[in-house]
Write a protein that holds these residues in place. Structure first.
Motif, mmCIF file in Angstrom:
data_model
loop_
_atom_site.group_PDB
_atom_site.id
_atom_site.type_symbol
_atom_site.label_atom_id
_atom_site.label_comp_id
_atom_site.label_asym_id
_atom_site.label_seq_id
_atom_site.Cartn_x
_atom_site.Cartn_y
_atom_site.Cartn_z
ATOM 1 N N TRP A 5 0.742 -1.316 0.029
ATOM 2 C CA TRP A 5 0.068 -0.023 -0.049
ATOM 3 C C TRP A 5 0.807 1.291 0.086
ATOM 4 O O TRP A 5 0.266 2.437 -0.173
ATOM 5 C CB TRP A 5 -1.061 -0.001 1.222
ATOM 6 C CG TRP A 5 -0.268 0.016 2.381
ATOM 7 C CD1 TRP A 5 -0.606 -1.408 3.390
ATOM 8 C CD2 TRP A 5 0.270 0.743 3.318
ATOM 9 N NE1 TRP A 5 0.288 -0.964 4.345
ATOM 10 C CE2 TRP A 5 0.610 0.130 4.645
ATOM 11 C CE3 TRP A 5 0.411 2.369 3.007
ATOM 12 C CZ2 TRP A 5 1.391 0.982 5.484
ATOM 13 C CZ3 TRP A 5 1.221 2.962 4.237
ATOM 14 C CH2 TRP A 5 1.639 2.340 5.140
ATOM 15 N N LEU A 6 2.233 1.151 0.346
ATOM 16 C CA LEU A 6 3.140 2.211 0.194
ATOM 17 C C LEU A 6 3.610 2.505 -1.175
ATOM 18 O O LEU A 6 4.419 1.729 -1.634
ATOM 19 C CB LEU A 6 4.236 2.046 1.467
ATOM 20 C CG LEU A 6 5.220 3.316 1.367
ATOM 21 C CD1 LEU A 6 4.379 4.323 2.063
ATOM 22 C CD2 LEU A 6 6.294 2.796 2.484
ATOM 23 N N ALA A 7 2.977 3.338 -1.697
ATOM 24 C CA ALA A 7 3.590 3.766 -3.218
ATOM 25 C C ALA A 7 5.053 4.063 -3.290
ATOM 26 O O ALA A 7 5.653 3.447 -4.315
ATOM 27 C CB ALA A 7 2.590 4.889 -3.980
ATOM 28 N N LEU A 8 5.617 4.763 -2.697
ATOM 29 C CA LEU A 8 6.928 5.062 -2.554
ATOM 30 C C LEU A 8 7.546 5.321 -1.324
ATOM 31 O O LEU A 8 6.700 5.407 -0.206
ATOM 32 C CB LEU A 8 7.212 6.560 -3.324
ATOM 33 C CG LEU A 8 6.734 6.796 -4.885
ATOM 34 C CD1 LEU A 8 7.050 7.874 -5.454
ATOM 35 C CD2 LEU A 8 7.695 5.800 -5.649
ATOM 36 N N GLY A 9 8.629 5.390 -1.016
ATOM 37 C CA GLY A 9 9.224 5.655 0.331
ATOM 38 C C GLY A 9 9.367 4.406 0.985
ATOM 39 O O GLY A 9 9.596 3.257 0.365
ATOM 40 N N ARG A 10 9.824 4.775 2.187
ATOM 41 C CA ARG A 10 10.138 3.636 3.136
ATOM 42 C C ARG A 10 9.741 3.920 4.677
ATOM 43 O O ARG A 10 10.006 4.854 5.156
ATOM 44 C CB ARG A 10 11.655 3.308 3.140
ATOM 45 C CG ARG A 10 12.282 2.381 4.025
ATOM 46 C CD ARG A 10 13.828 2.338 3.824
ATOM 47 N NE ARG A 10 14.131 1.156 4.737
ATOM 48 C CZ ARG A 10 15.495 0.889 4.659
ATOM 49 N NH1 ARG A 10 16.362 1.163 3.919
ATOM 50 N NH2 ARG A 10 16.203 -0.080 5.626
ATOM 51 N N LEU A 11 9.026 2.892 5.203
ATOM 52 C CA LEU A 11 8.675 3.201 6.677
ATOM 53 C C LEU A 11 9.770 3.284 7.564
ATOM 54 O O LEU A 11 10.777 2.380 7.653
ATOM 55 C CB LEU A 11 7.592 2.270 6.989
ATOM 56 C CG LEU A 11 6.423 2.232 6.426
ATOM 57 C CD1 LEU A 11 5.352 0.705 6.938
ATOM 58 C CD2 LEU A 11 5.226 3.460 6.478
ATOM 59 N N PRO A 12 10.011 4.117 8.289
ATOM 60 C CA PRO A 12 11.079 4.425 9.295
ATOM 61 C C PRO A 12 10.942 3.471 10.477
ATOM 62 O O PRO A 12 9.912 3.095 11.004
ATOM 63 C CB PRO A 12 11.111 5.768 9.690
ATOM 64 C CG PRO A 12 9.802 6.288 9.816
ATOM 65 C CD PRO A 12 8.839 5.497 8.742
ATOM 66 N N GLY A 13 12.001 3.038 10.995
ATOM 67 C CA GLY A 13 12.120 2.555 12.511
ATOM 68 C C GLY A 13 11.563 1.023 12.168
ATOM 69 O O GLY A 13 11.814 0.470 11.230
ATOM 70 N N ASP A 14 11.420 0.753 13.390
ATOM 71 C CA ASP A 14 10.956 -1.062 13.537
ATOM 72 C C ASP A 14 9.332 -1.162 13.638
ATOM 73 O O ASP A 14 9.040 -0.499 14.470
ATOM 74 C CB ASP A 14 11.600 -1.492 14.908
ATOM 75 C CG ASP A 14 13.007 -1.540 14.918
ATOM 76 O OD1 ASP A 14 13.822 -1.805 13.817
ATOM 77 O OD2 ASP A 14 13.593 -1.049 15.815
ATOM 78 N N TRP A 15 8.791 -1.721 12.629
ATOM 79 C CA TRP A 15 7.416 -1.706 12.484
ATOM 80 C C TRP A 15 6.996 -3.055 12.105
ATOM 81 O O TRP A 15 5.795 -3.378 12.108
ATOM 82 C CB TRP A 15 7.058 -0.912 11.566
ATOM 83 C CG TRP A 15 7.646 -1.231 9.970
ATOM 84 C CD1 TRP A 15 8.783 -0.415 9.692
ATOM 85 C CD2 TRP A 15 7.211 -1.783 9.027
ATOM 86 N NE1 TRP A 15 9.101 -0.730 8.339
ATOM 87 C CE2 TRP A 15 8.248 -1.680 8.218
ATOM 88 C CE3 TRP A 15 6.106 -2.608 8.727
ATOM 89 C CZ2 TRP A 15 8.051 -2.358 6.681
ATOM 90 C CZ3 TRP A 15 6.032 -3.305 7.703
ATOM 91 C CH2 TRP A 15 7.146 -3.112 6.427
ATOM 92 N N THR A 16 7.658 -4.047 11.950
ATOM 93 C CA THR A 16 7.069 -5.704 11.561
ATOM 94 C C THR A 16 6.932 -6.125 12.714
ATOM 95 O O THR A 16 6.989 -5.878 13.972
ATOM 96 C CB THR A 16 8.297 -6.087 10.759
ATOM 97 O OG1 THR A 16 9.294 -6.774 11.737
ATOM 98 C CG2 THR A 16 9.054 -5.533 9.812
ATOM 99 N N ASP A 17 6.275 -7.403 12.565
ATOM 100 C CA ASP A 17 5.634 -8.289 13.745
ATOM 101 C C ASP A 17 7.124 -9.305 14.104
ATOM 102 O O ASP A 17 7.009 -10.277 14.770
ATOM 103 C CB ASP A 17 4.798 -9.143 13.516
ATOM 104 C CG ASP A 17 3.346 -8.252 13.546
ATOM 105 O OD1 ASP A 17 3.560 -7.174 13.969
ATOM 106 O OD2 ASP A 17 2.560 -8.462 12.915
ATOM 107 N N GLY A 18 8.204 -9.076 13.486
ATOM 108 C CA GLY A 18 9.249 -9.716 13.761
ATOM 109 C C GLY A 18 10.228 -10.045 12.343
ATOM 110 O O GLY A 18 11.409 -10.798 12.578
ATOM 111 N N CYS A 19 9.968 -9.571 11.250
ATOM 112 C CA CYS A 19 10.576 -9.588 10.204
ATOM 113 C C CYS A 19 11.792 -8.776 10.115
ATOM 114 O O CYS A 19 11.886 -7.970 10.841
ATOM 115 C CB CYS A 19 9.699 -9.607 8.917
ATOM 116 S SG CYS A 19 8.384 -10.938 8.848
ATOM 117 N N ILE A 20 12.386 -8.754 8.921
ATOM 118 C CA ILE A 20 13.562 -7.864 8.782
ATOM 119 C C ILE A 20 13.087 -7.075 7.383
ATOM 120 O O ILE A 20 12.781 -7.586 6.365
ATOM 121 C CB ILE A 20 14.827 -8.376 8.341
ATOM 122 C CG1 ILE A 20 15.168 -9.352 9.465
ATOM 123 C CG2 ILE A 20 15.872 -7.409 7.942
ATOM 124 C CD1 ILE A 20 14.961 -10.775 9.559
ATOM 125 N N ALA A 21 12.798 -5.738 7.523
ATOM 126 C CA ALA A 21 12.422 -4.957 6.362
ATOM 127 C C ALA A 21 13.573 -4.163 5.786
ATOM 128 O O ALA A 21 14.323 -3.587 6.484
ATOM 129 C CB ALA A 21 11.199 -3.979 6.710
#
Length: 176
Positions: free
Chosen positions: A137-153
């Motif tokens: 759903w994120l067209a461009l960019g990158r979510l900052p920080g730690d936001w996954t449920d345990g994955c590596i983004a």
């Protein structure tokens, strides 16, 4: 899948990005194209440094920085839902071209020790831990920080480079 953010979390992240005028995301241009890597045969992730090292033939060939981890990044993953990124030695055991996160490479977590530990507590160790790109759903960019449920983004450009260079069976070591 364990790494999929809840609808509420996704809405909150999107809303925060809008309120901040896009400042809640790192712009796509901040992530230059990743060079062609050749075949990667080992990945080492340093959680504390948010750093992913890529090796070919025993030689360090590329470093990715600013990788995102689980919402509770410190410590070993023990149970489903603890939002920790597991530590240990794994392999890439599945490649998902239809991921909710651009592309994804699954780690062979849980291993026998993690499964036994969780079972002794009458709990699930969780699973479906991936190295993946950004939410679709994120067209461009990158979510900052730690936001996954345990994955590596990583960024979408980075996961595209990994997708081309990392075959199934690649060794992955996740360090504290």
């Amino acid at each position: 899948m364990a790494h999929r953010p809840t609808a509420l979390r996704a809405a909150a992240l999107a809303g925060a990005a809008l309120l901040l005028g896009g400042g809640g995301m790192l712009p796509y241009r901040a992530f230059p194209a990743v060079p062609e890597l050749g075949r990667i045969d080992r990945i080492v992730i340093h959680k504390a440094q948010r750093r992913m090292e890529l090796f070919s033939g025993g030689r360090l060939v590329h470093v990715m920085t600013g990788v995102g981890l689980g919402d509770a990044p410190v410590g070993q993953k023990h149970f489903e839902g603890d939002e920790r990124t597991p530590e240990g030695r794994y392999t890439i055991d599945f490649r998902n071209p239809h991921s909710s996160y651009h592309l994804s490479l699954r780690l062979s977590y849980p291993d026998a020790a993690a499964t036994a530990f969780a079972a002794a507590q009458h709990r699930s160790p969780g699973g479906e831990i991936y190295i993946h790109g950004q939410p679709n759903w994120l067209a461009l960019g990158r979510l900052p920080g730690d936001w996954t449920d345990g994955c590596i983004a990583v960024s979408n450009r980075e996961i595209e480079a990994l997708w081309r260079a990392v075959p199934q069976g690649t060794d992955v070591e996740v360090l504290p």
